[in-house]
Design an enzyme around this catalytic site. Structure first.
Site, short mmCIF file in Angstrom:
data_model
loop_
_atom_site.label_atom_id
_atom_site.label_comp_id
_atom_site.label_asym_id
_atom_site.label_seq_id
_atom_site.Cartn_x
_atom_site.Cartn_y
_atom_site.Cartn_z
CG HIS A 122 -6.10 -1.95 3.77
ND1 HIS A 122 -5.56 -1.13 3.35
CD2 HIS A 122 -7.44 -1.76 3.15
CE1 HIS A 122 -5.84 -0.16 2.53
NE2 HIS A 122 -7.29 -0.48 2.44
CG ASP B 290 -1.87 1.01 1.35
OD1 ASP B 290 -3.03 0.68 1.60
OD2 ASP B 290 -1.59 2.43 1.11
CG HIS C 24 -8.49 -3.11 -1.88
ND1 HIS C 24 -9.54 -2.40 -2.40
CD2 HIS C 24 -8.06 -2.30 -0.71
CE1 HIS C 24 -9.70 -1.17 -1.70
NE2 HIS C 24 -9.02 -1.14 -1.01
#
Ligand SMILES: [Zn+2]
Length: 148
Positions: free
Chosen positions: A110, A39, A108
Site C-alpha cells: 500500500h 485501492d 502487494h
C-alpha cells in the site's frame, strides 16, 4: 485494518484476474514486473496498491528482482502522489499472512497518503527487552543470513 478477505483459489486470485484485465482497475503505472492501481477502499485520496504481476502470495515468495521492482514502483507512485495530492505524510504498508493482516494473498504494497487525524492507526506494543536479548536475536539472524 481492511475487512475484505479474498478467498479465491490459488491461480484465480482477484489480483491475478485484475492484472490479466479480467477485472476492471483504475491503473496508475506498470512495468515488466509490477502494476500499480487505485485501492478501491481509498483510505485517503491517492491510496494506491503496488502488486507484482507474477502470482506470489507474499514477500517470502518474491524474487530479489521483484522485491527491488516493488520499491522502485512504490517510490515512483509516492512522488506522483506528492505532486498530485500533496499529503503532509505518506505510509507504505505491506502485510504477510493472516496474522500479519494480509487480506489478499497476492503480494502487494500500500502507498497511503496521510493526513492528521485521518483515522488510520497501527498499534505498536513496545516490549523493550534487555540488550542481551537483542544481541541473542541478532546472532541467530546473522547465522541464518550466513546460510542463505
Ligand atoms: Zn495472484
Amino acid at each position: 485494518m481492511p475487512m475484505f478477505v479474498d478467498t479465491s483459489p490459488p491461480g484465480q486470485c482477484i489480483f491475478c484476474r485484475l492484472i490479466a484485465g479480467e477485472i476492471p482497475a483504475a491503473r496508475v503505472y506498470e512495468d515488466e514486473l509490477t502494476l500499480a492501481f487505485m485501492d478501491i477502499g481509498q483510505c485517503n485520496p491517492g491510496h494506491v496498491l503496488v502488486a507484482v504481476k507474477r502470482h506470489a502470495a507474499n514477500l517470502l515468495e518474491l524474487t530479489e528482482e521483484e522485491a527491488g521492482a516493488v520499491l522502485r514502483t512504490a517510490r515512483r507512485v509516492a512522488l506522483a502522489v506528492r505532486d498530485t495530492f500533496d499529503p503532509p505524510g505518506l505510509t507504505l504498508l505491506q502485510a504477510n499472512g493472516r496474522e500479519g493482516d494480509q487480506t489478499v494473498f497476492h503480494f502487494h504494497m500500500h502507498v497511503v497518503p496521510r493526513h492528521a487525524d485521518d483515522g488510520i492507526a497501527l498499534t505498536w506494543p513496545r516490549k523493550e527487552p534487555p540488550f542481551e536479548v537483542l544481541q541473542g536475536h541478532a546472532q541467530r539472524l546473522r547465522a541464518a543470513l550466513e546460510q542463505a
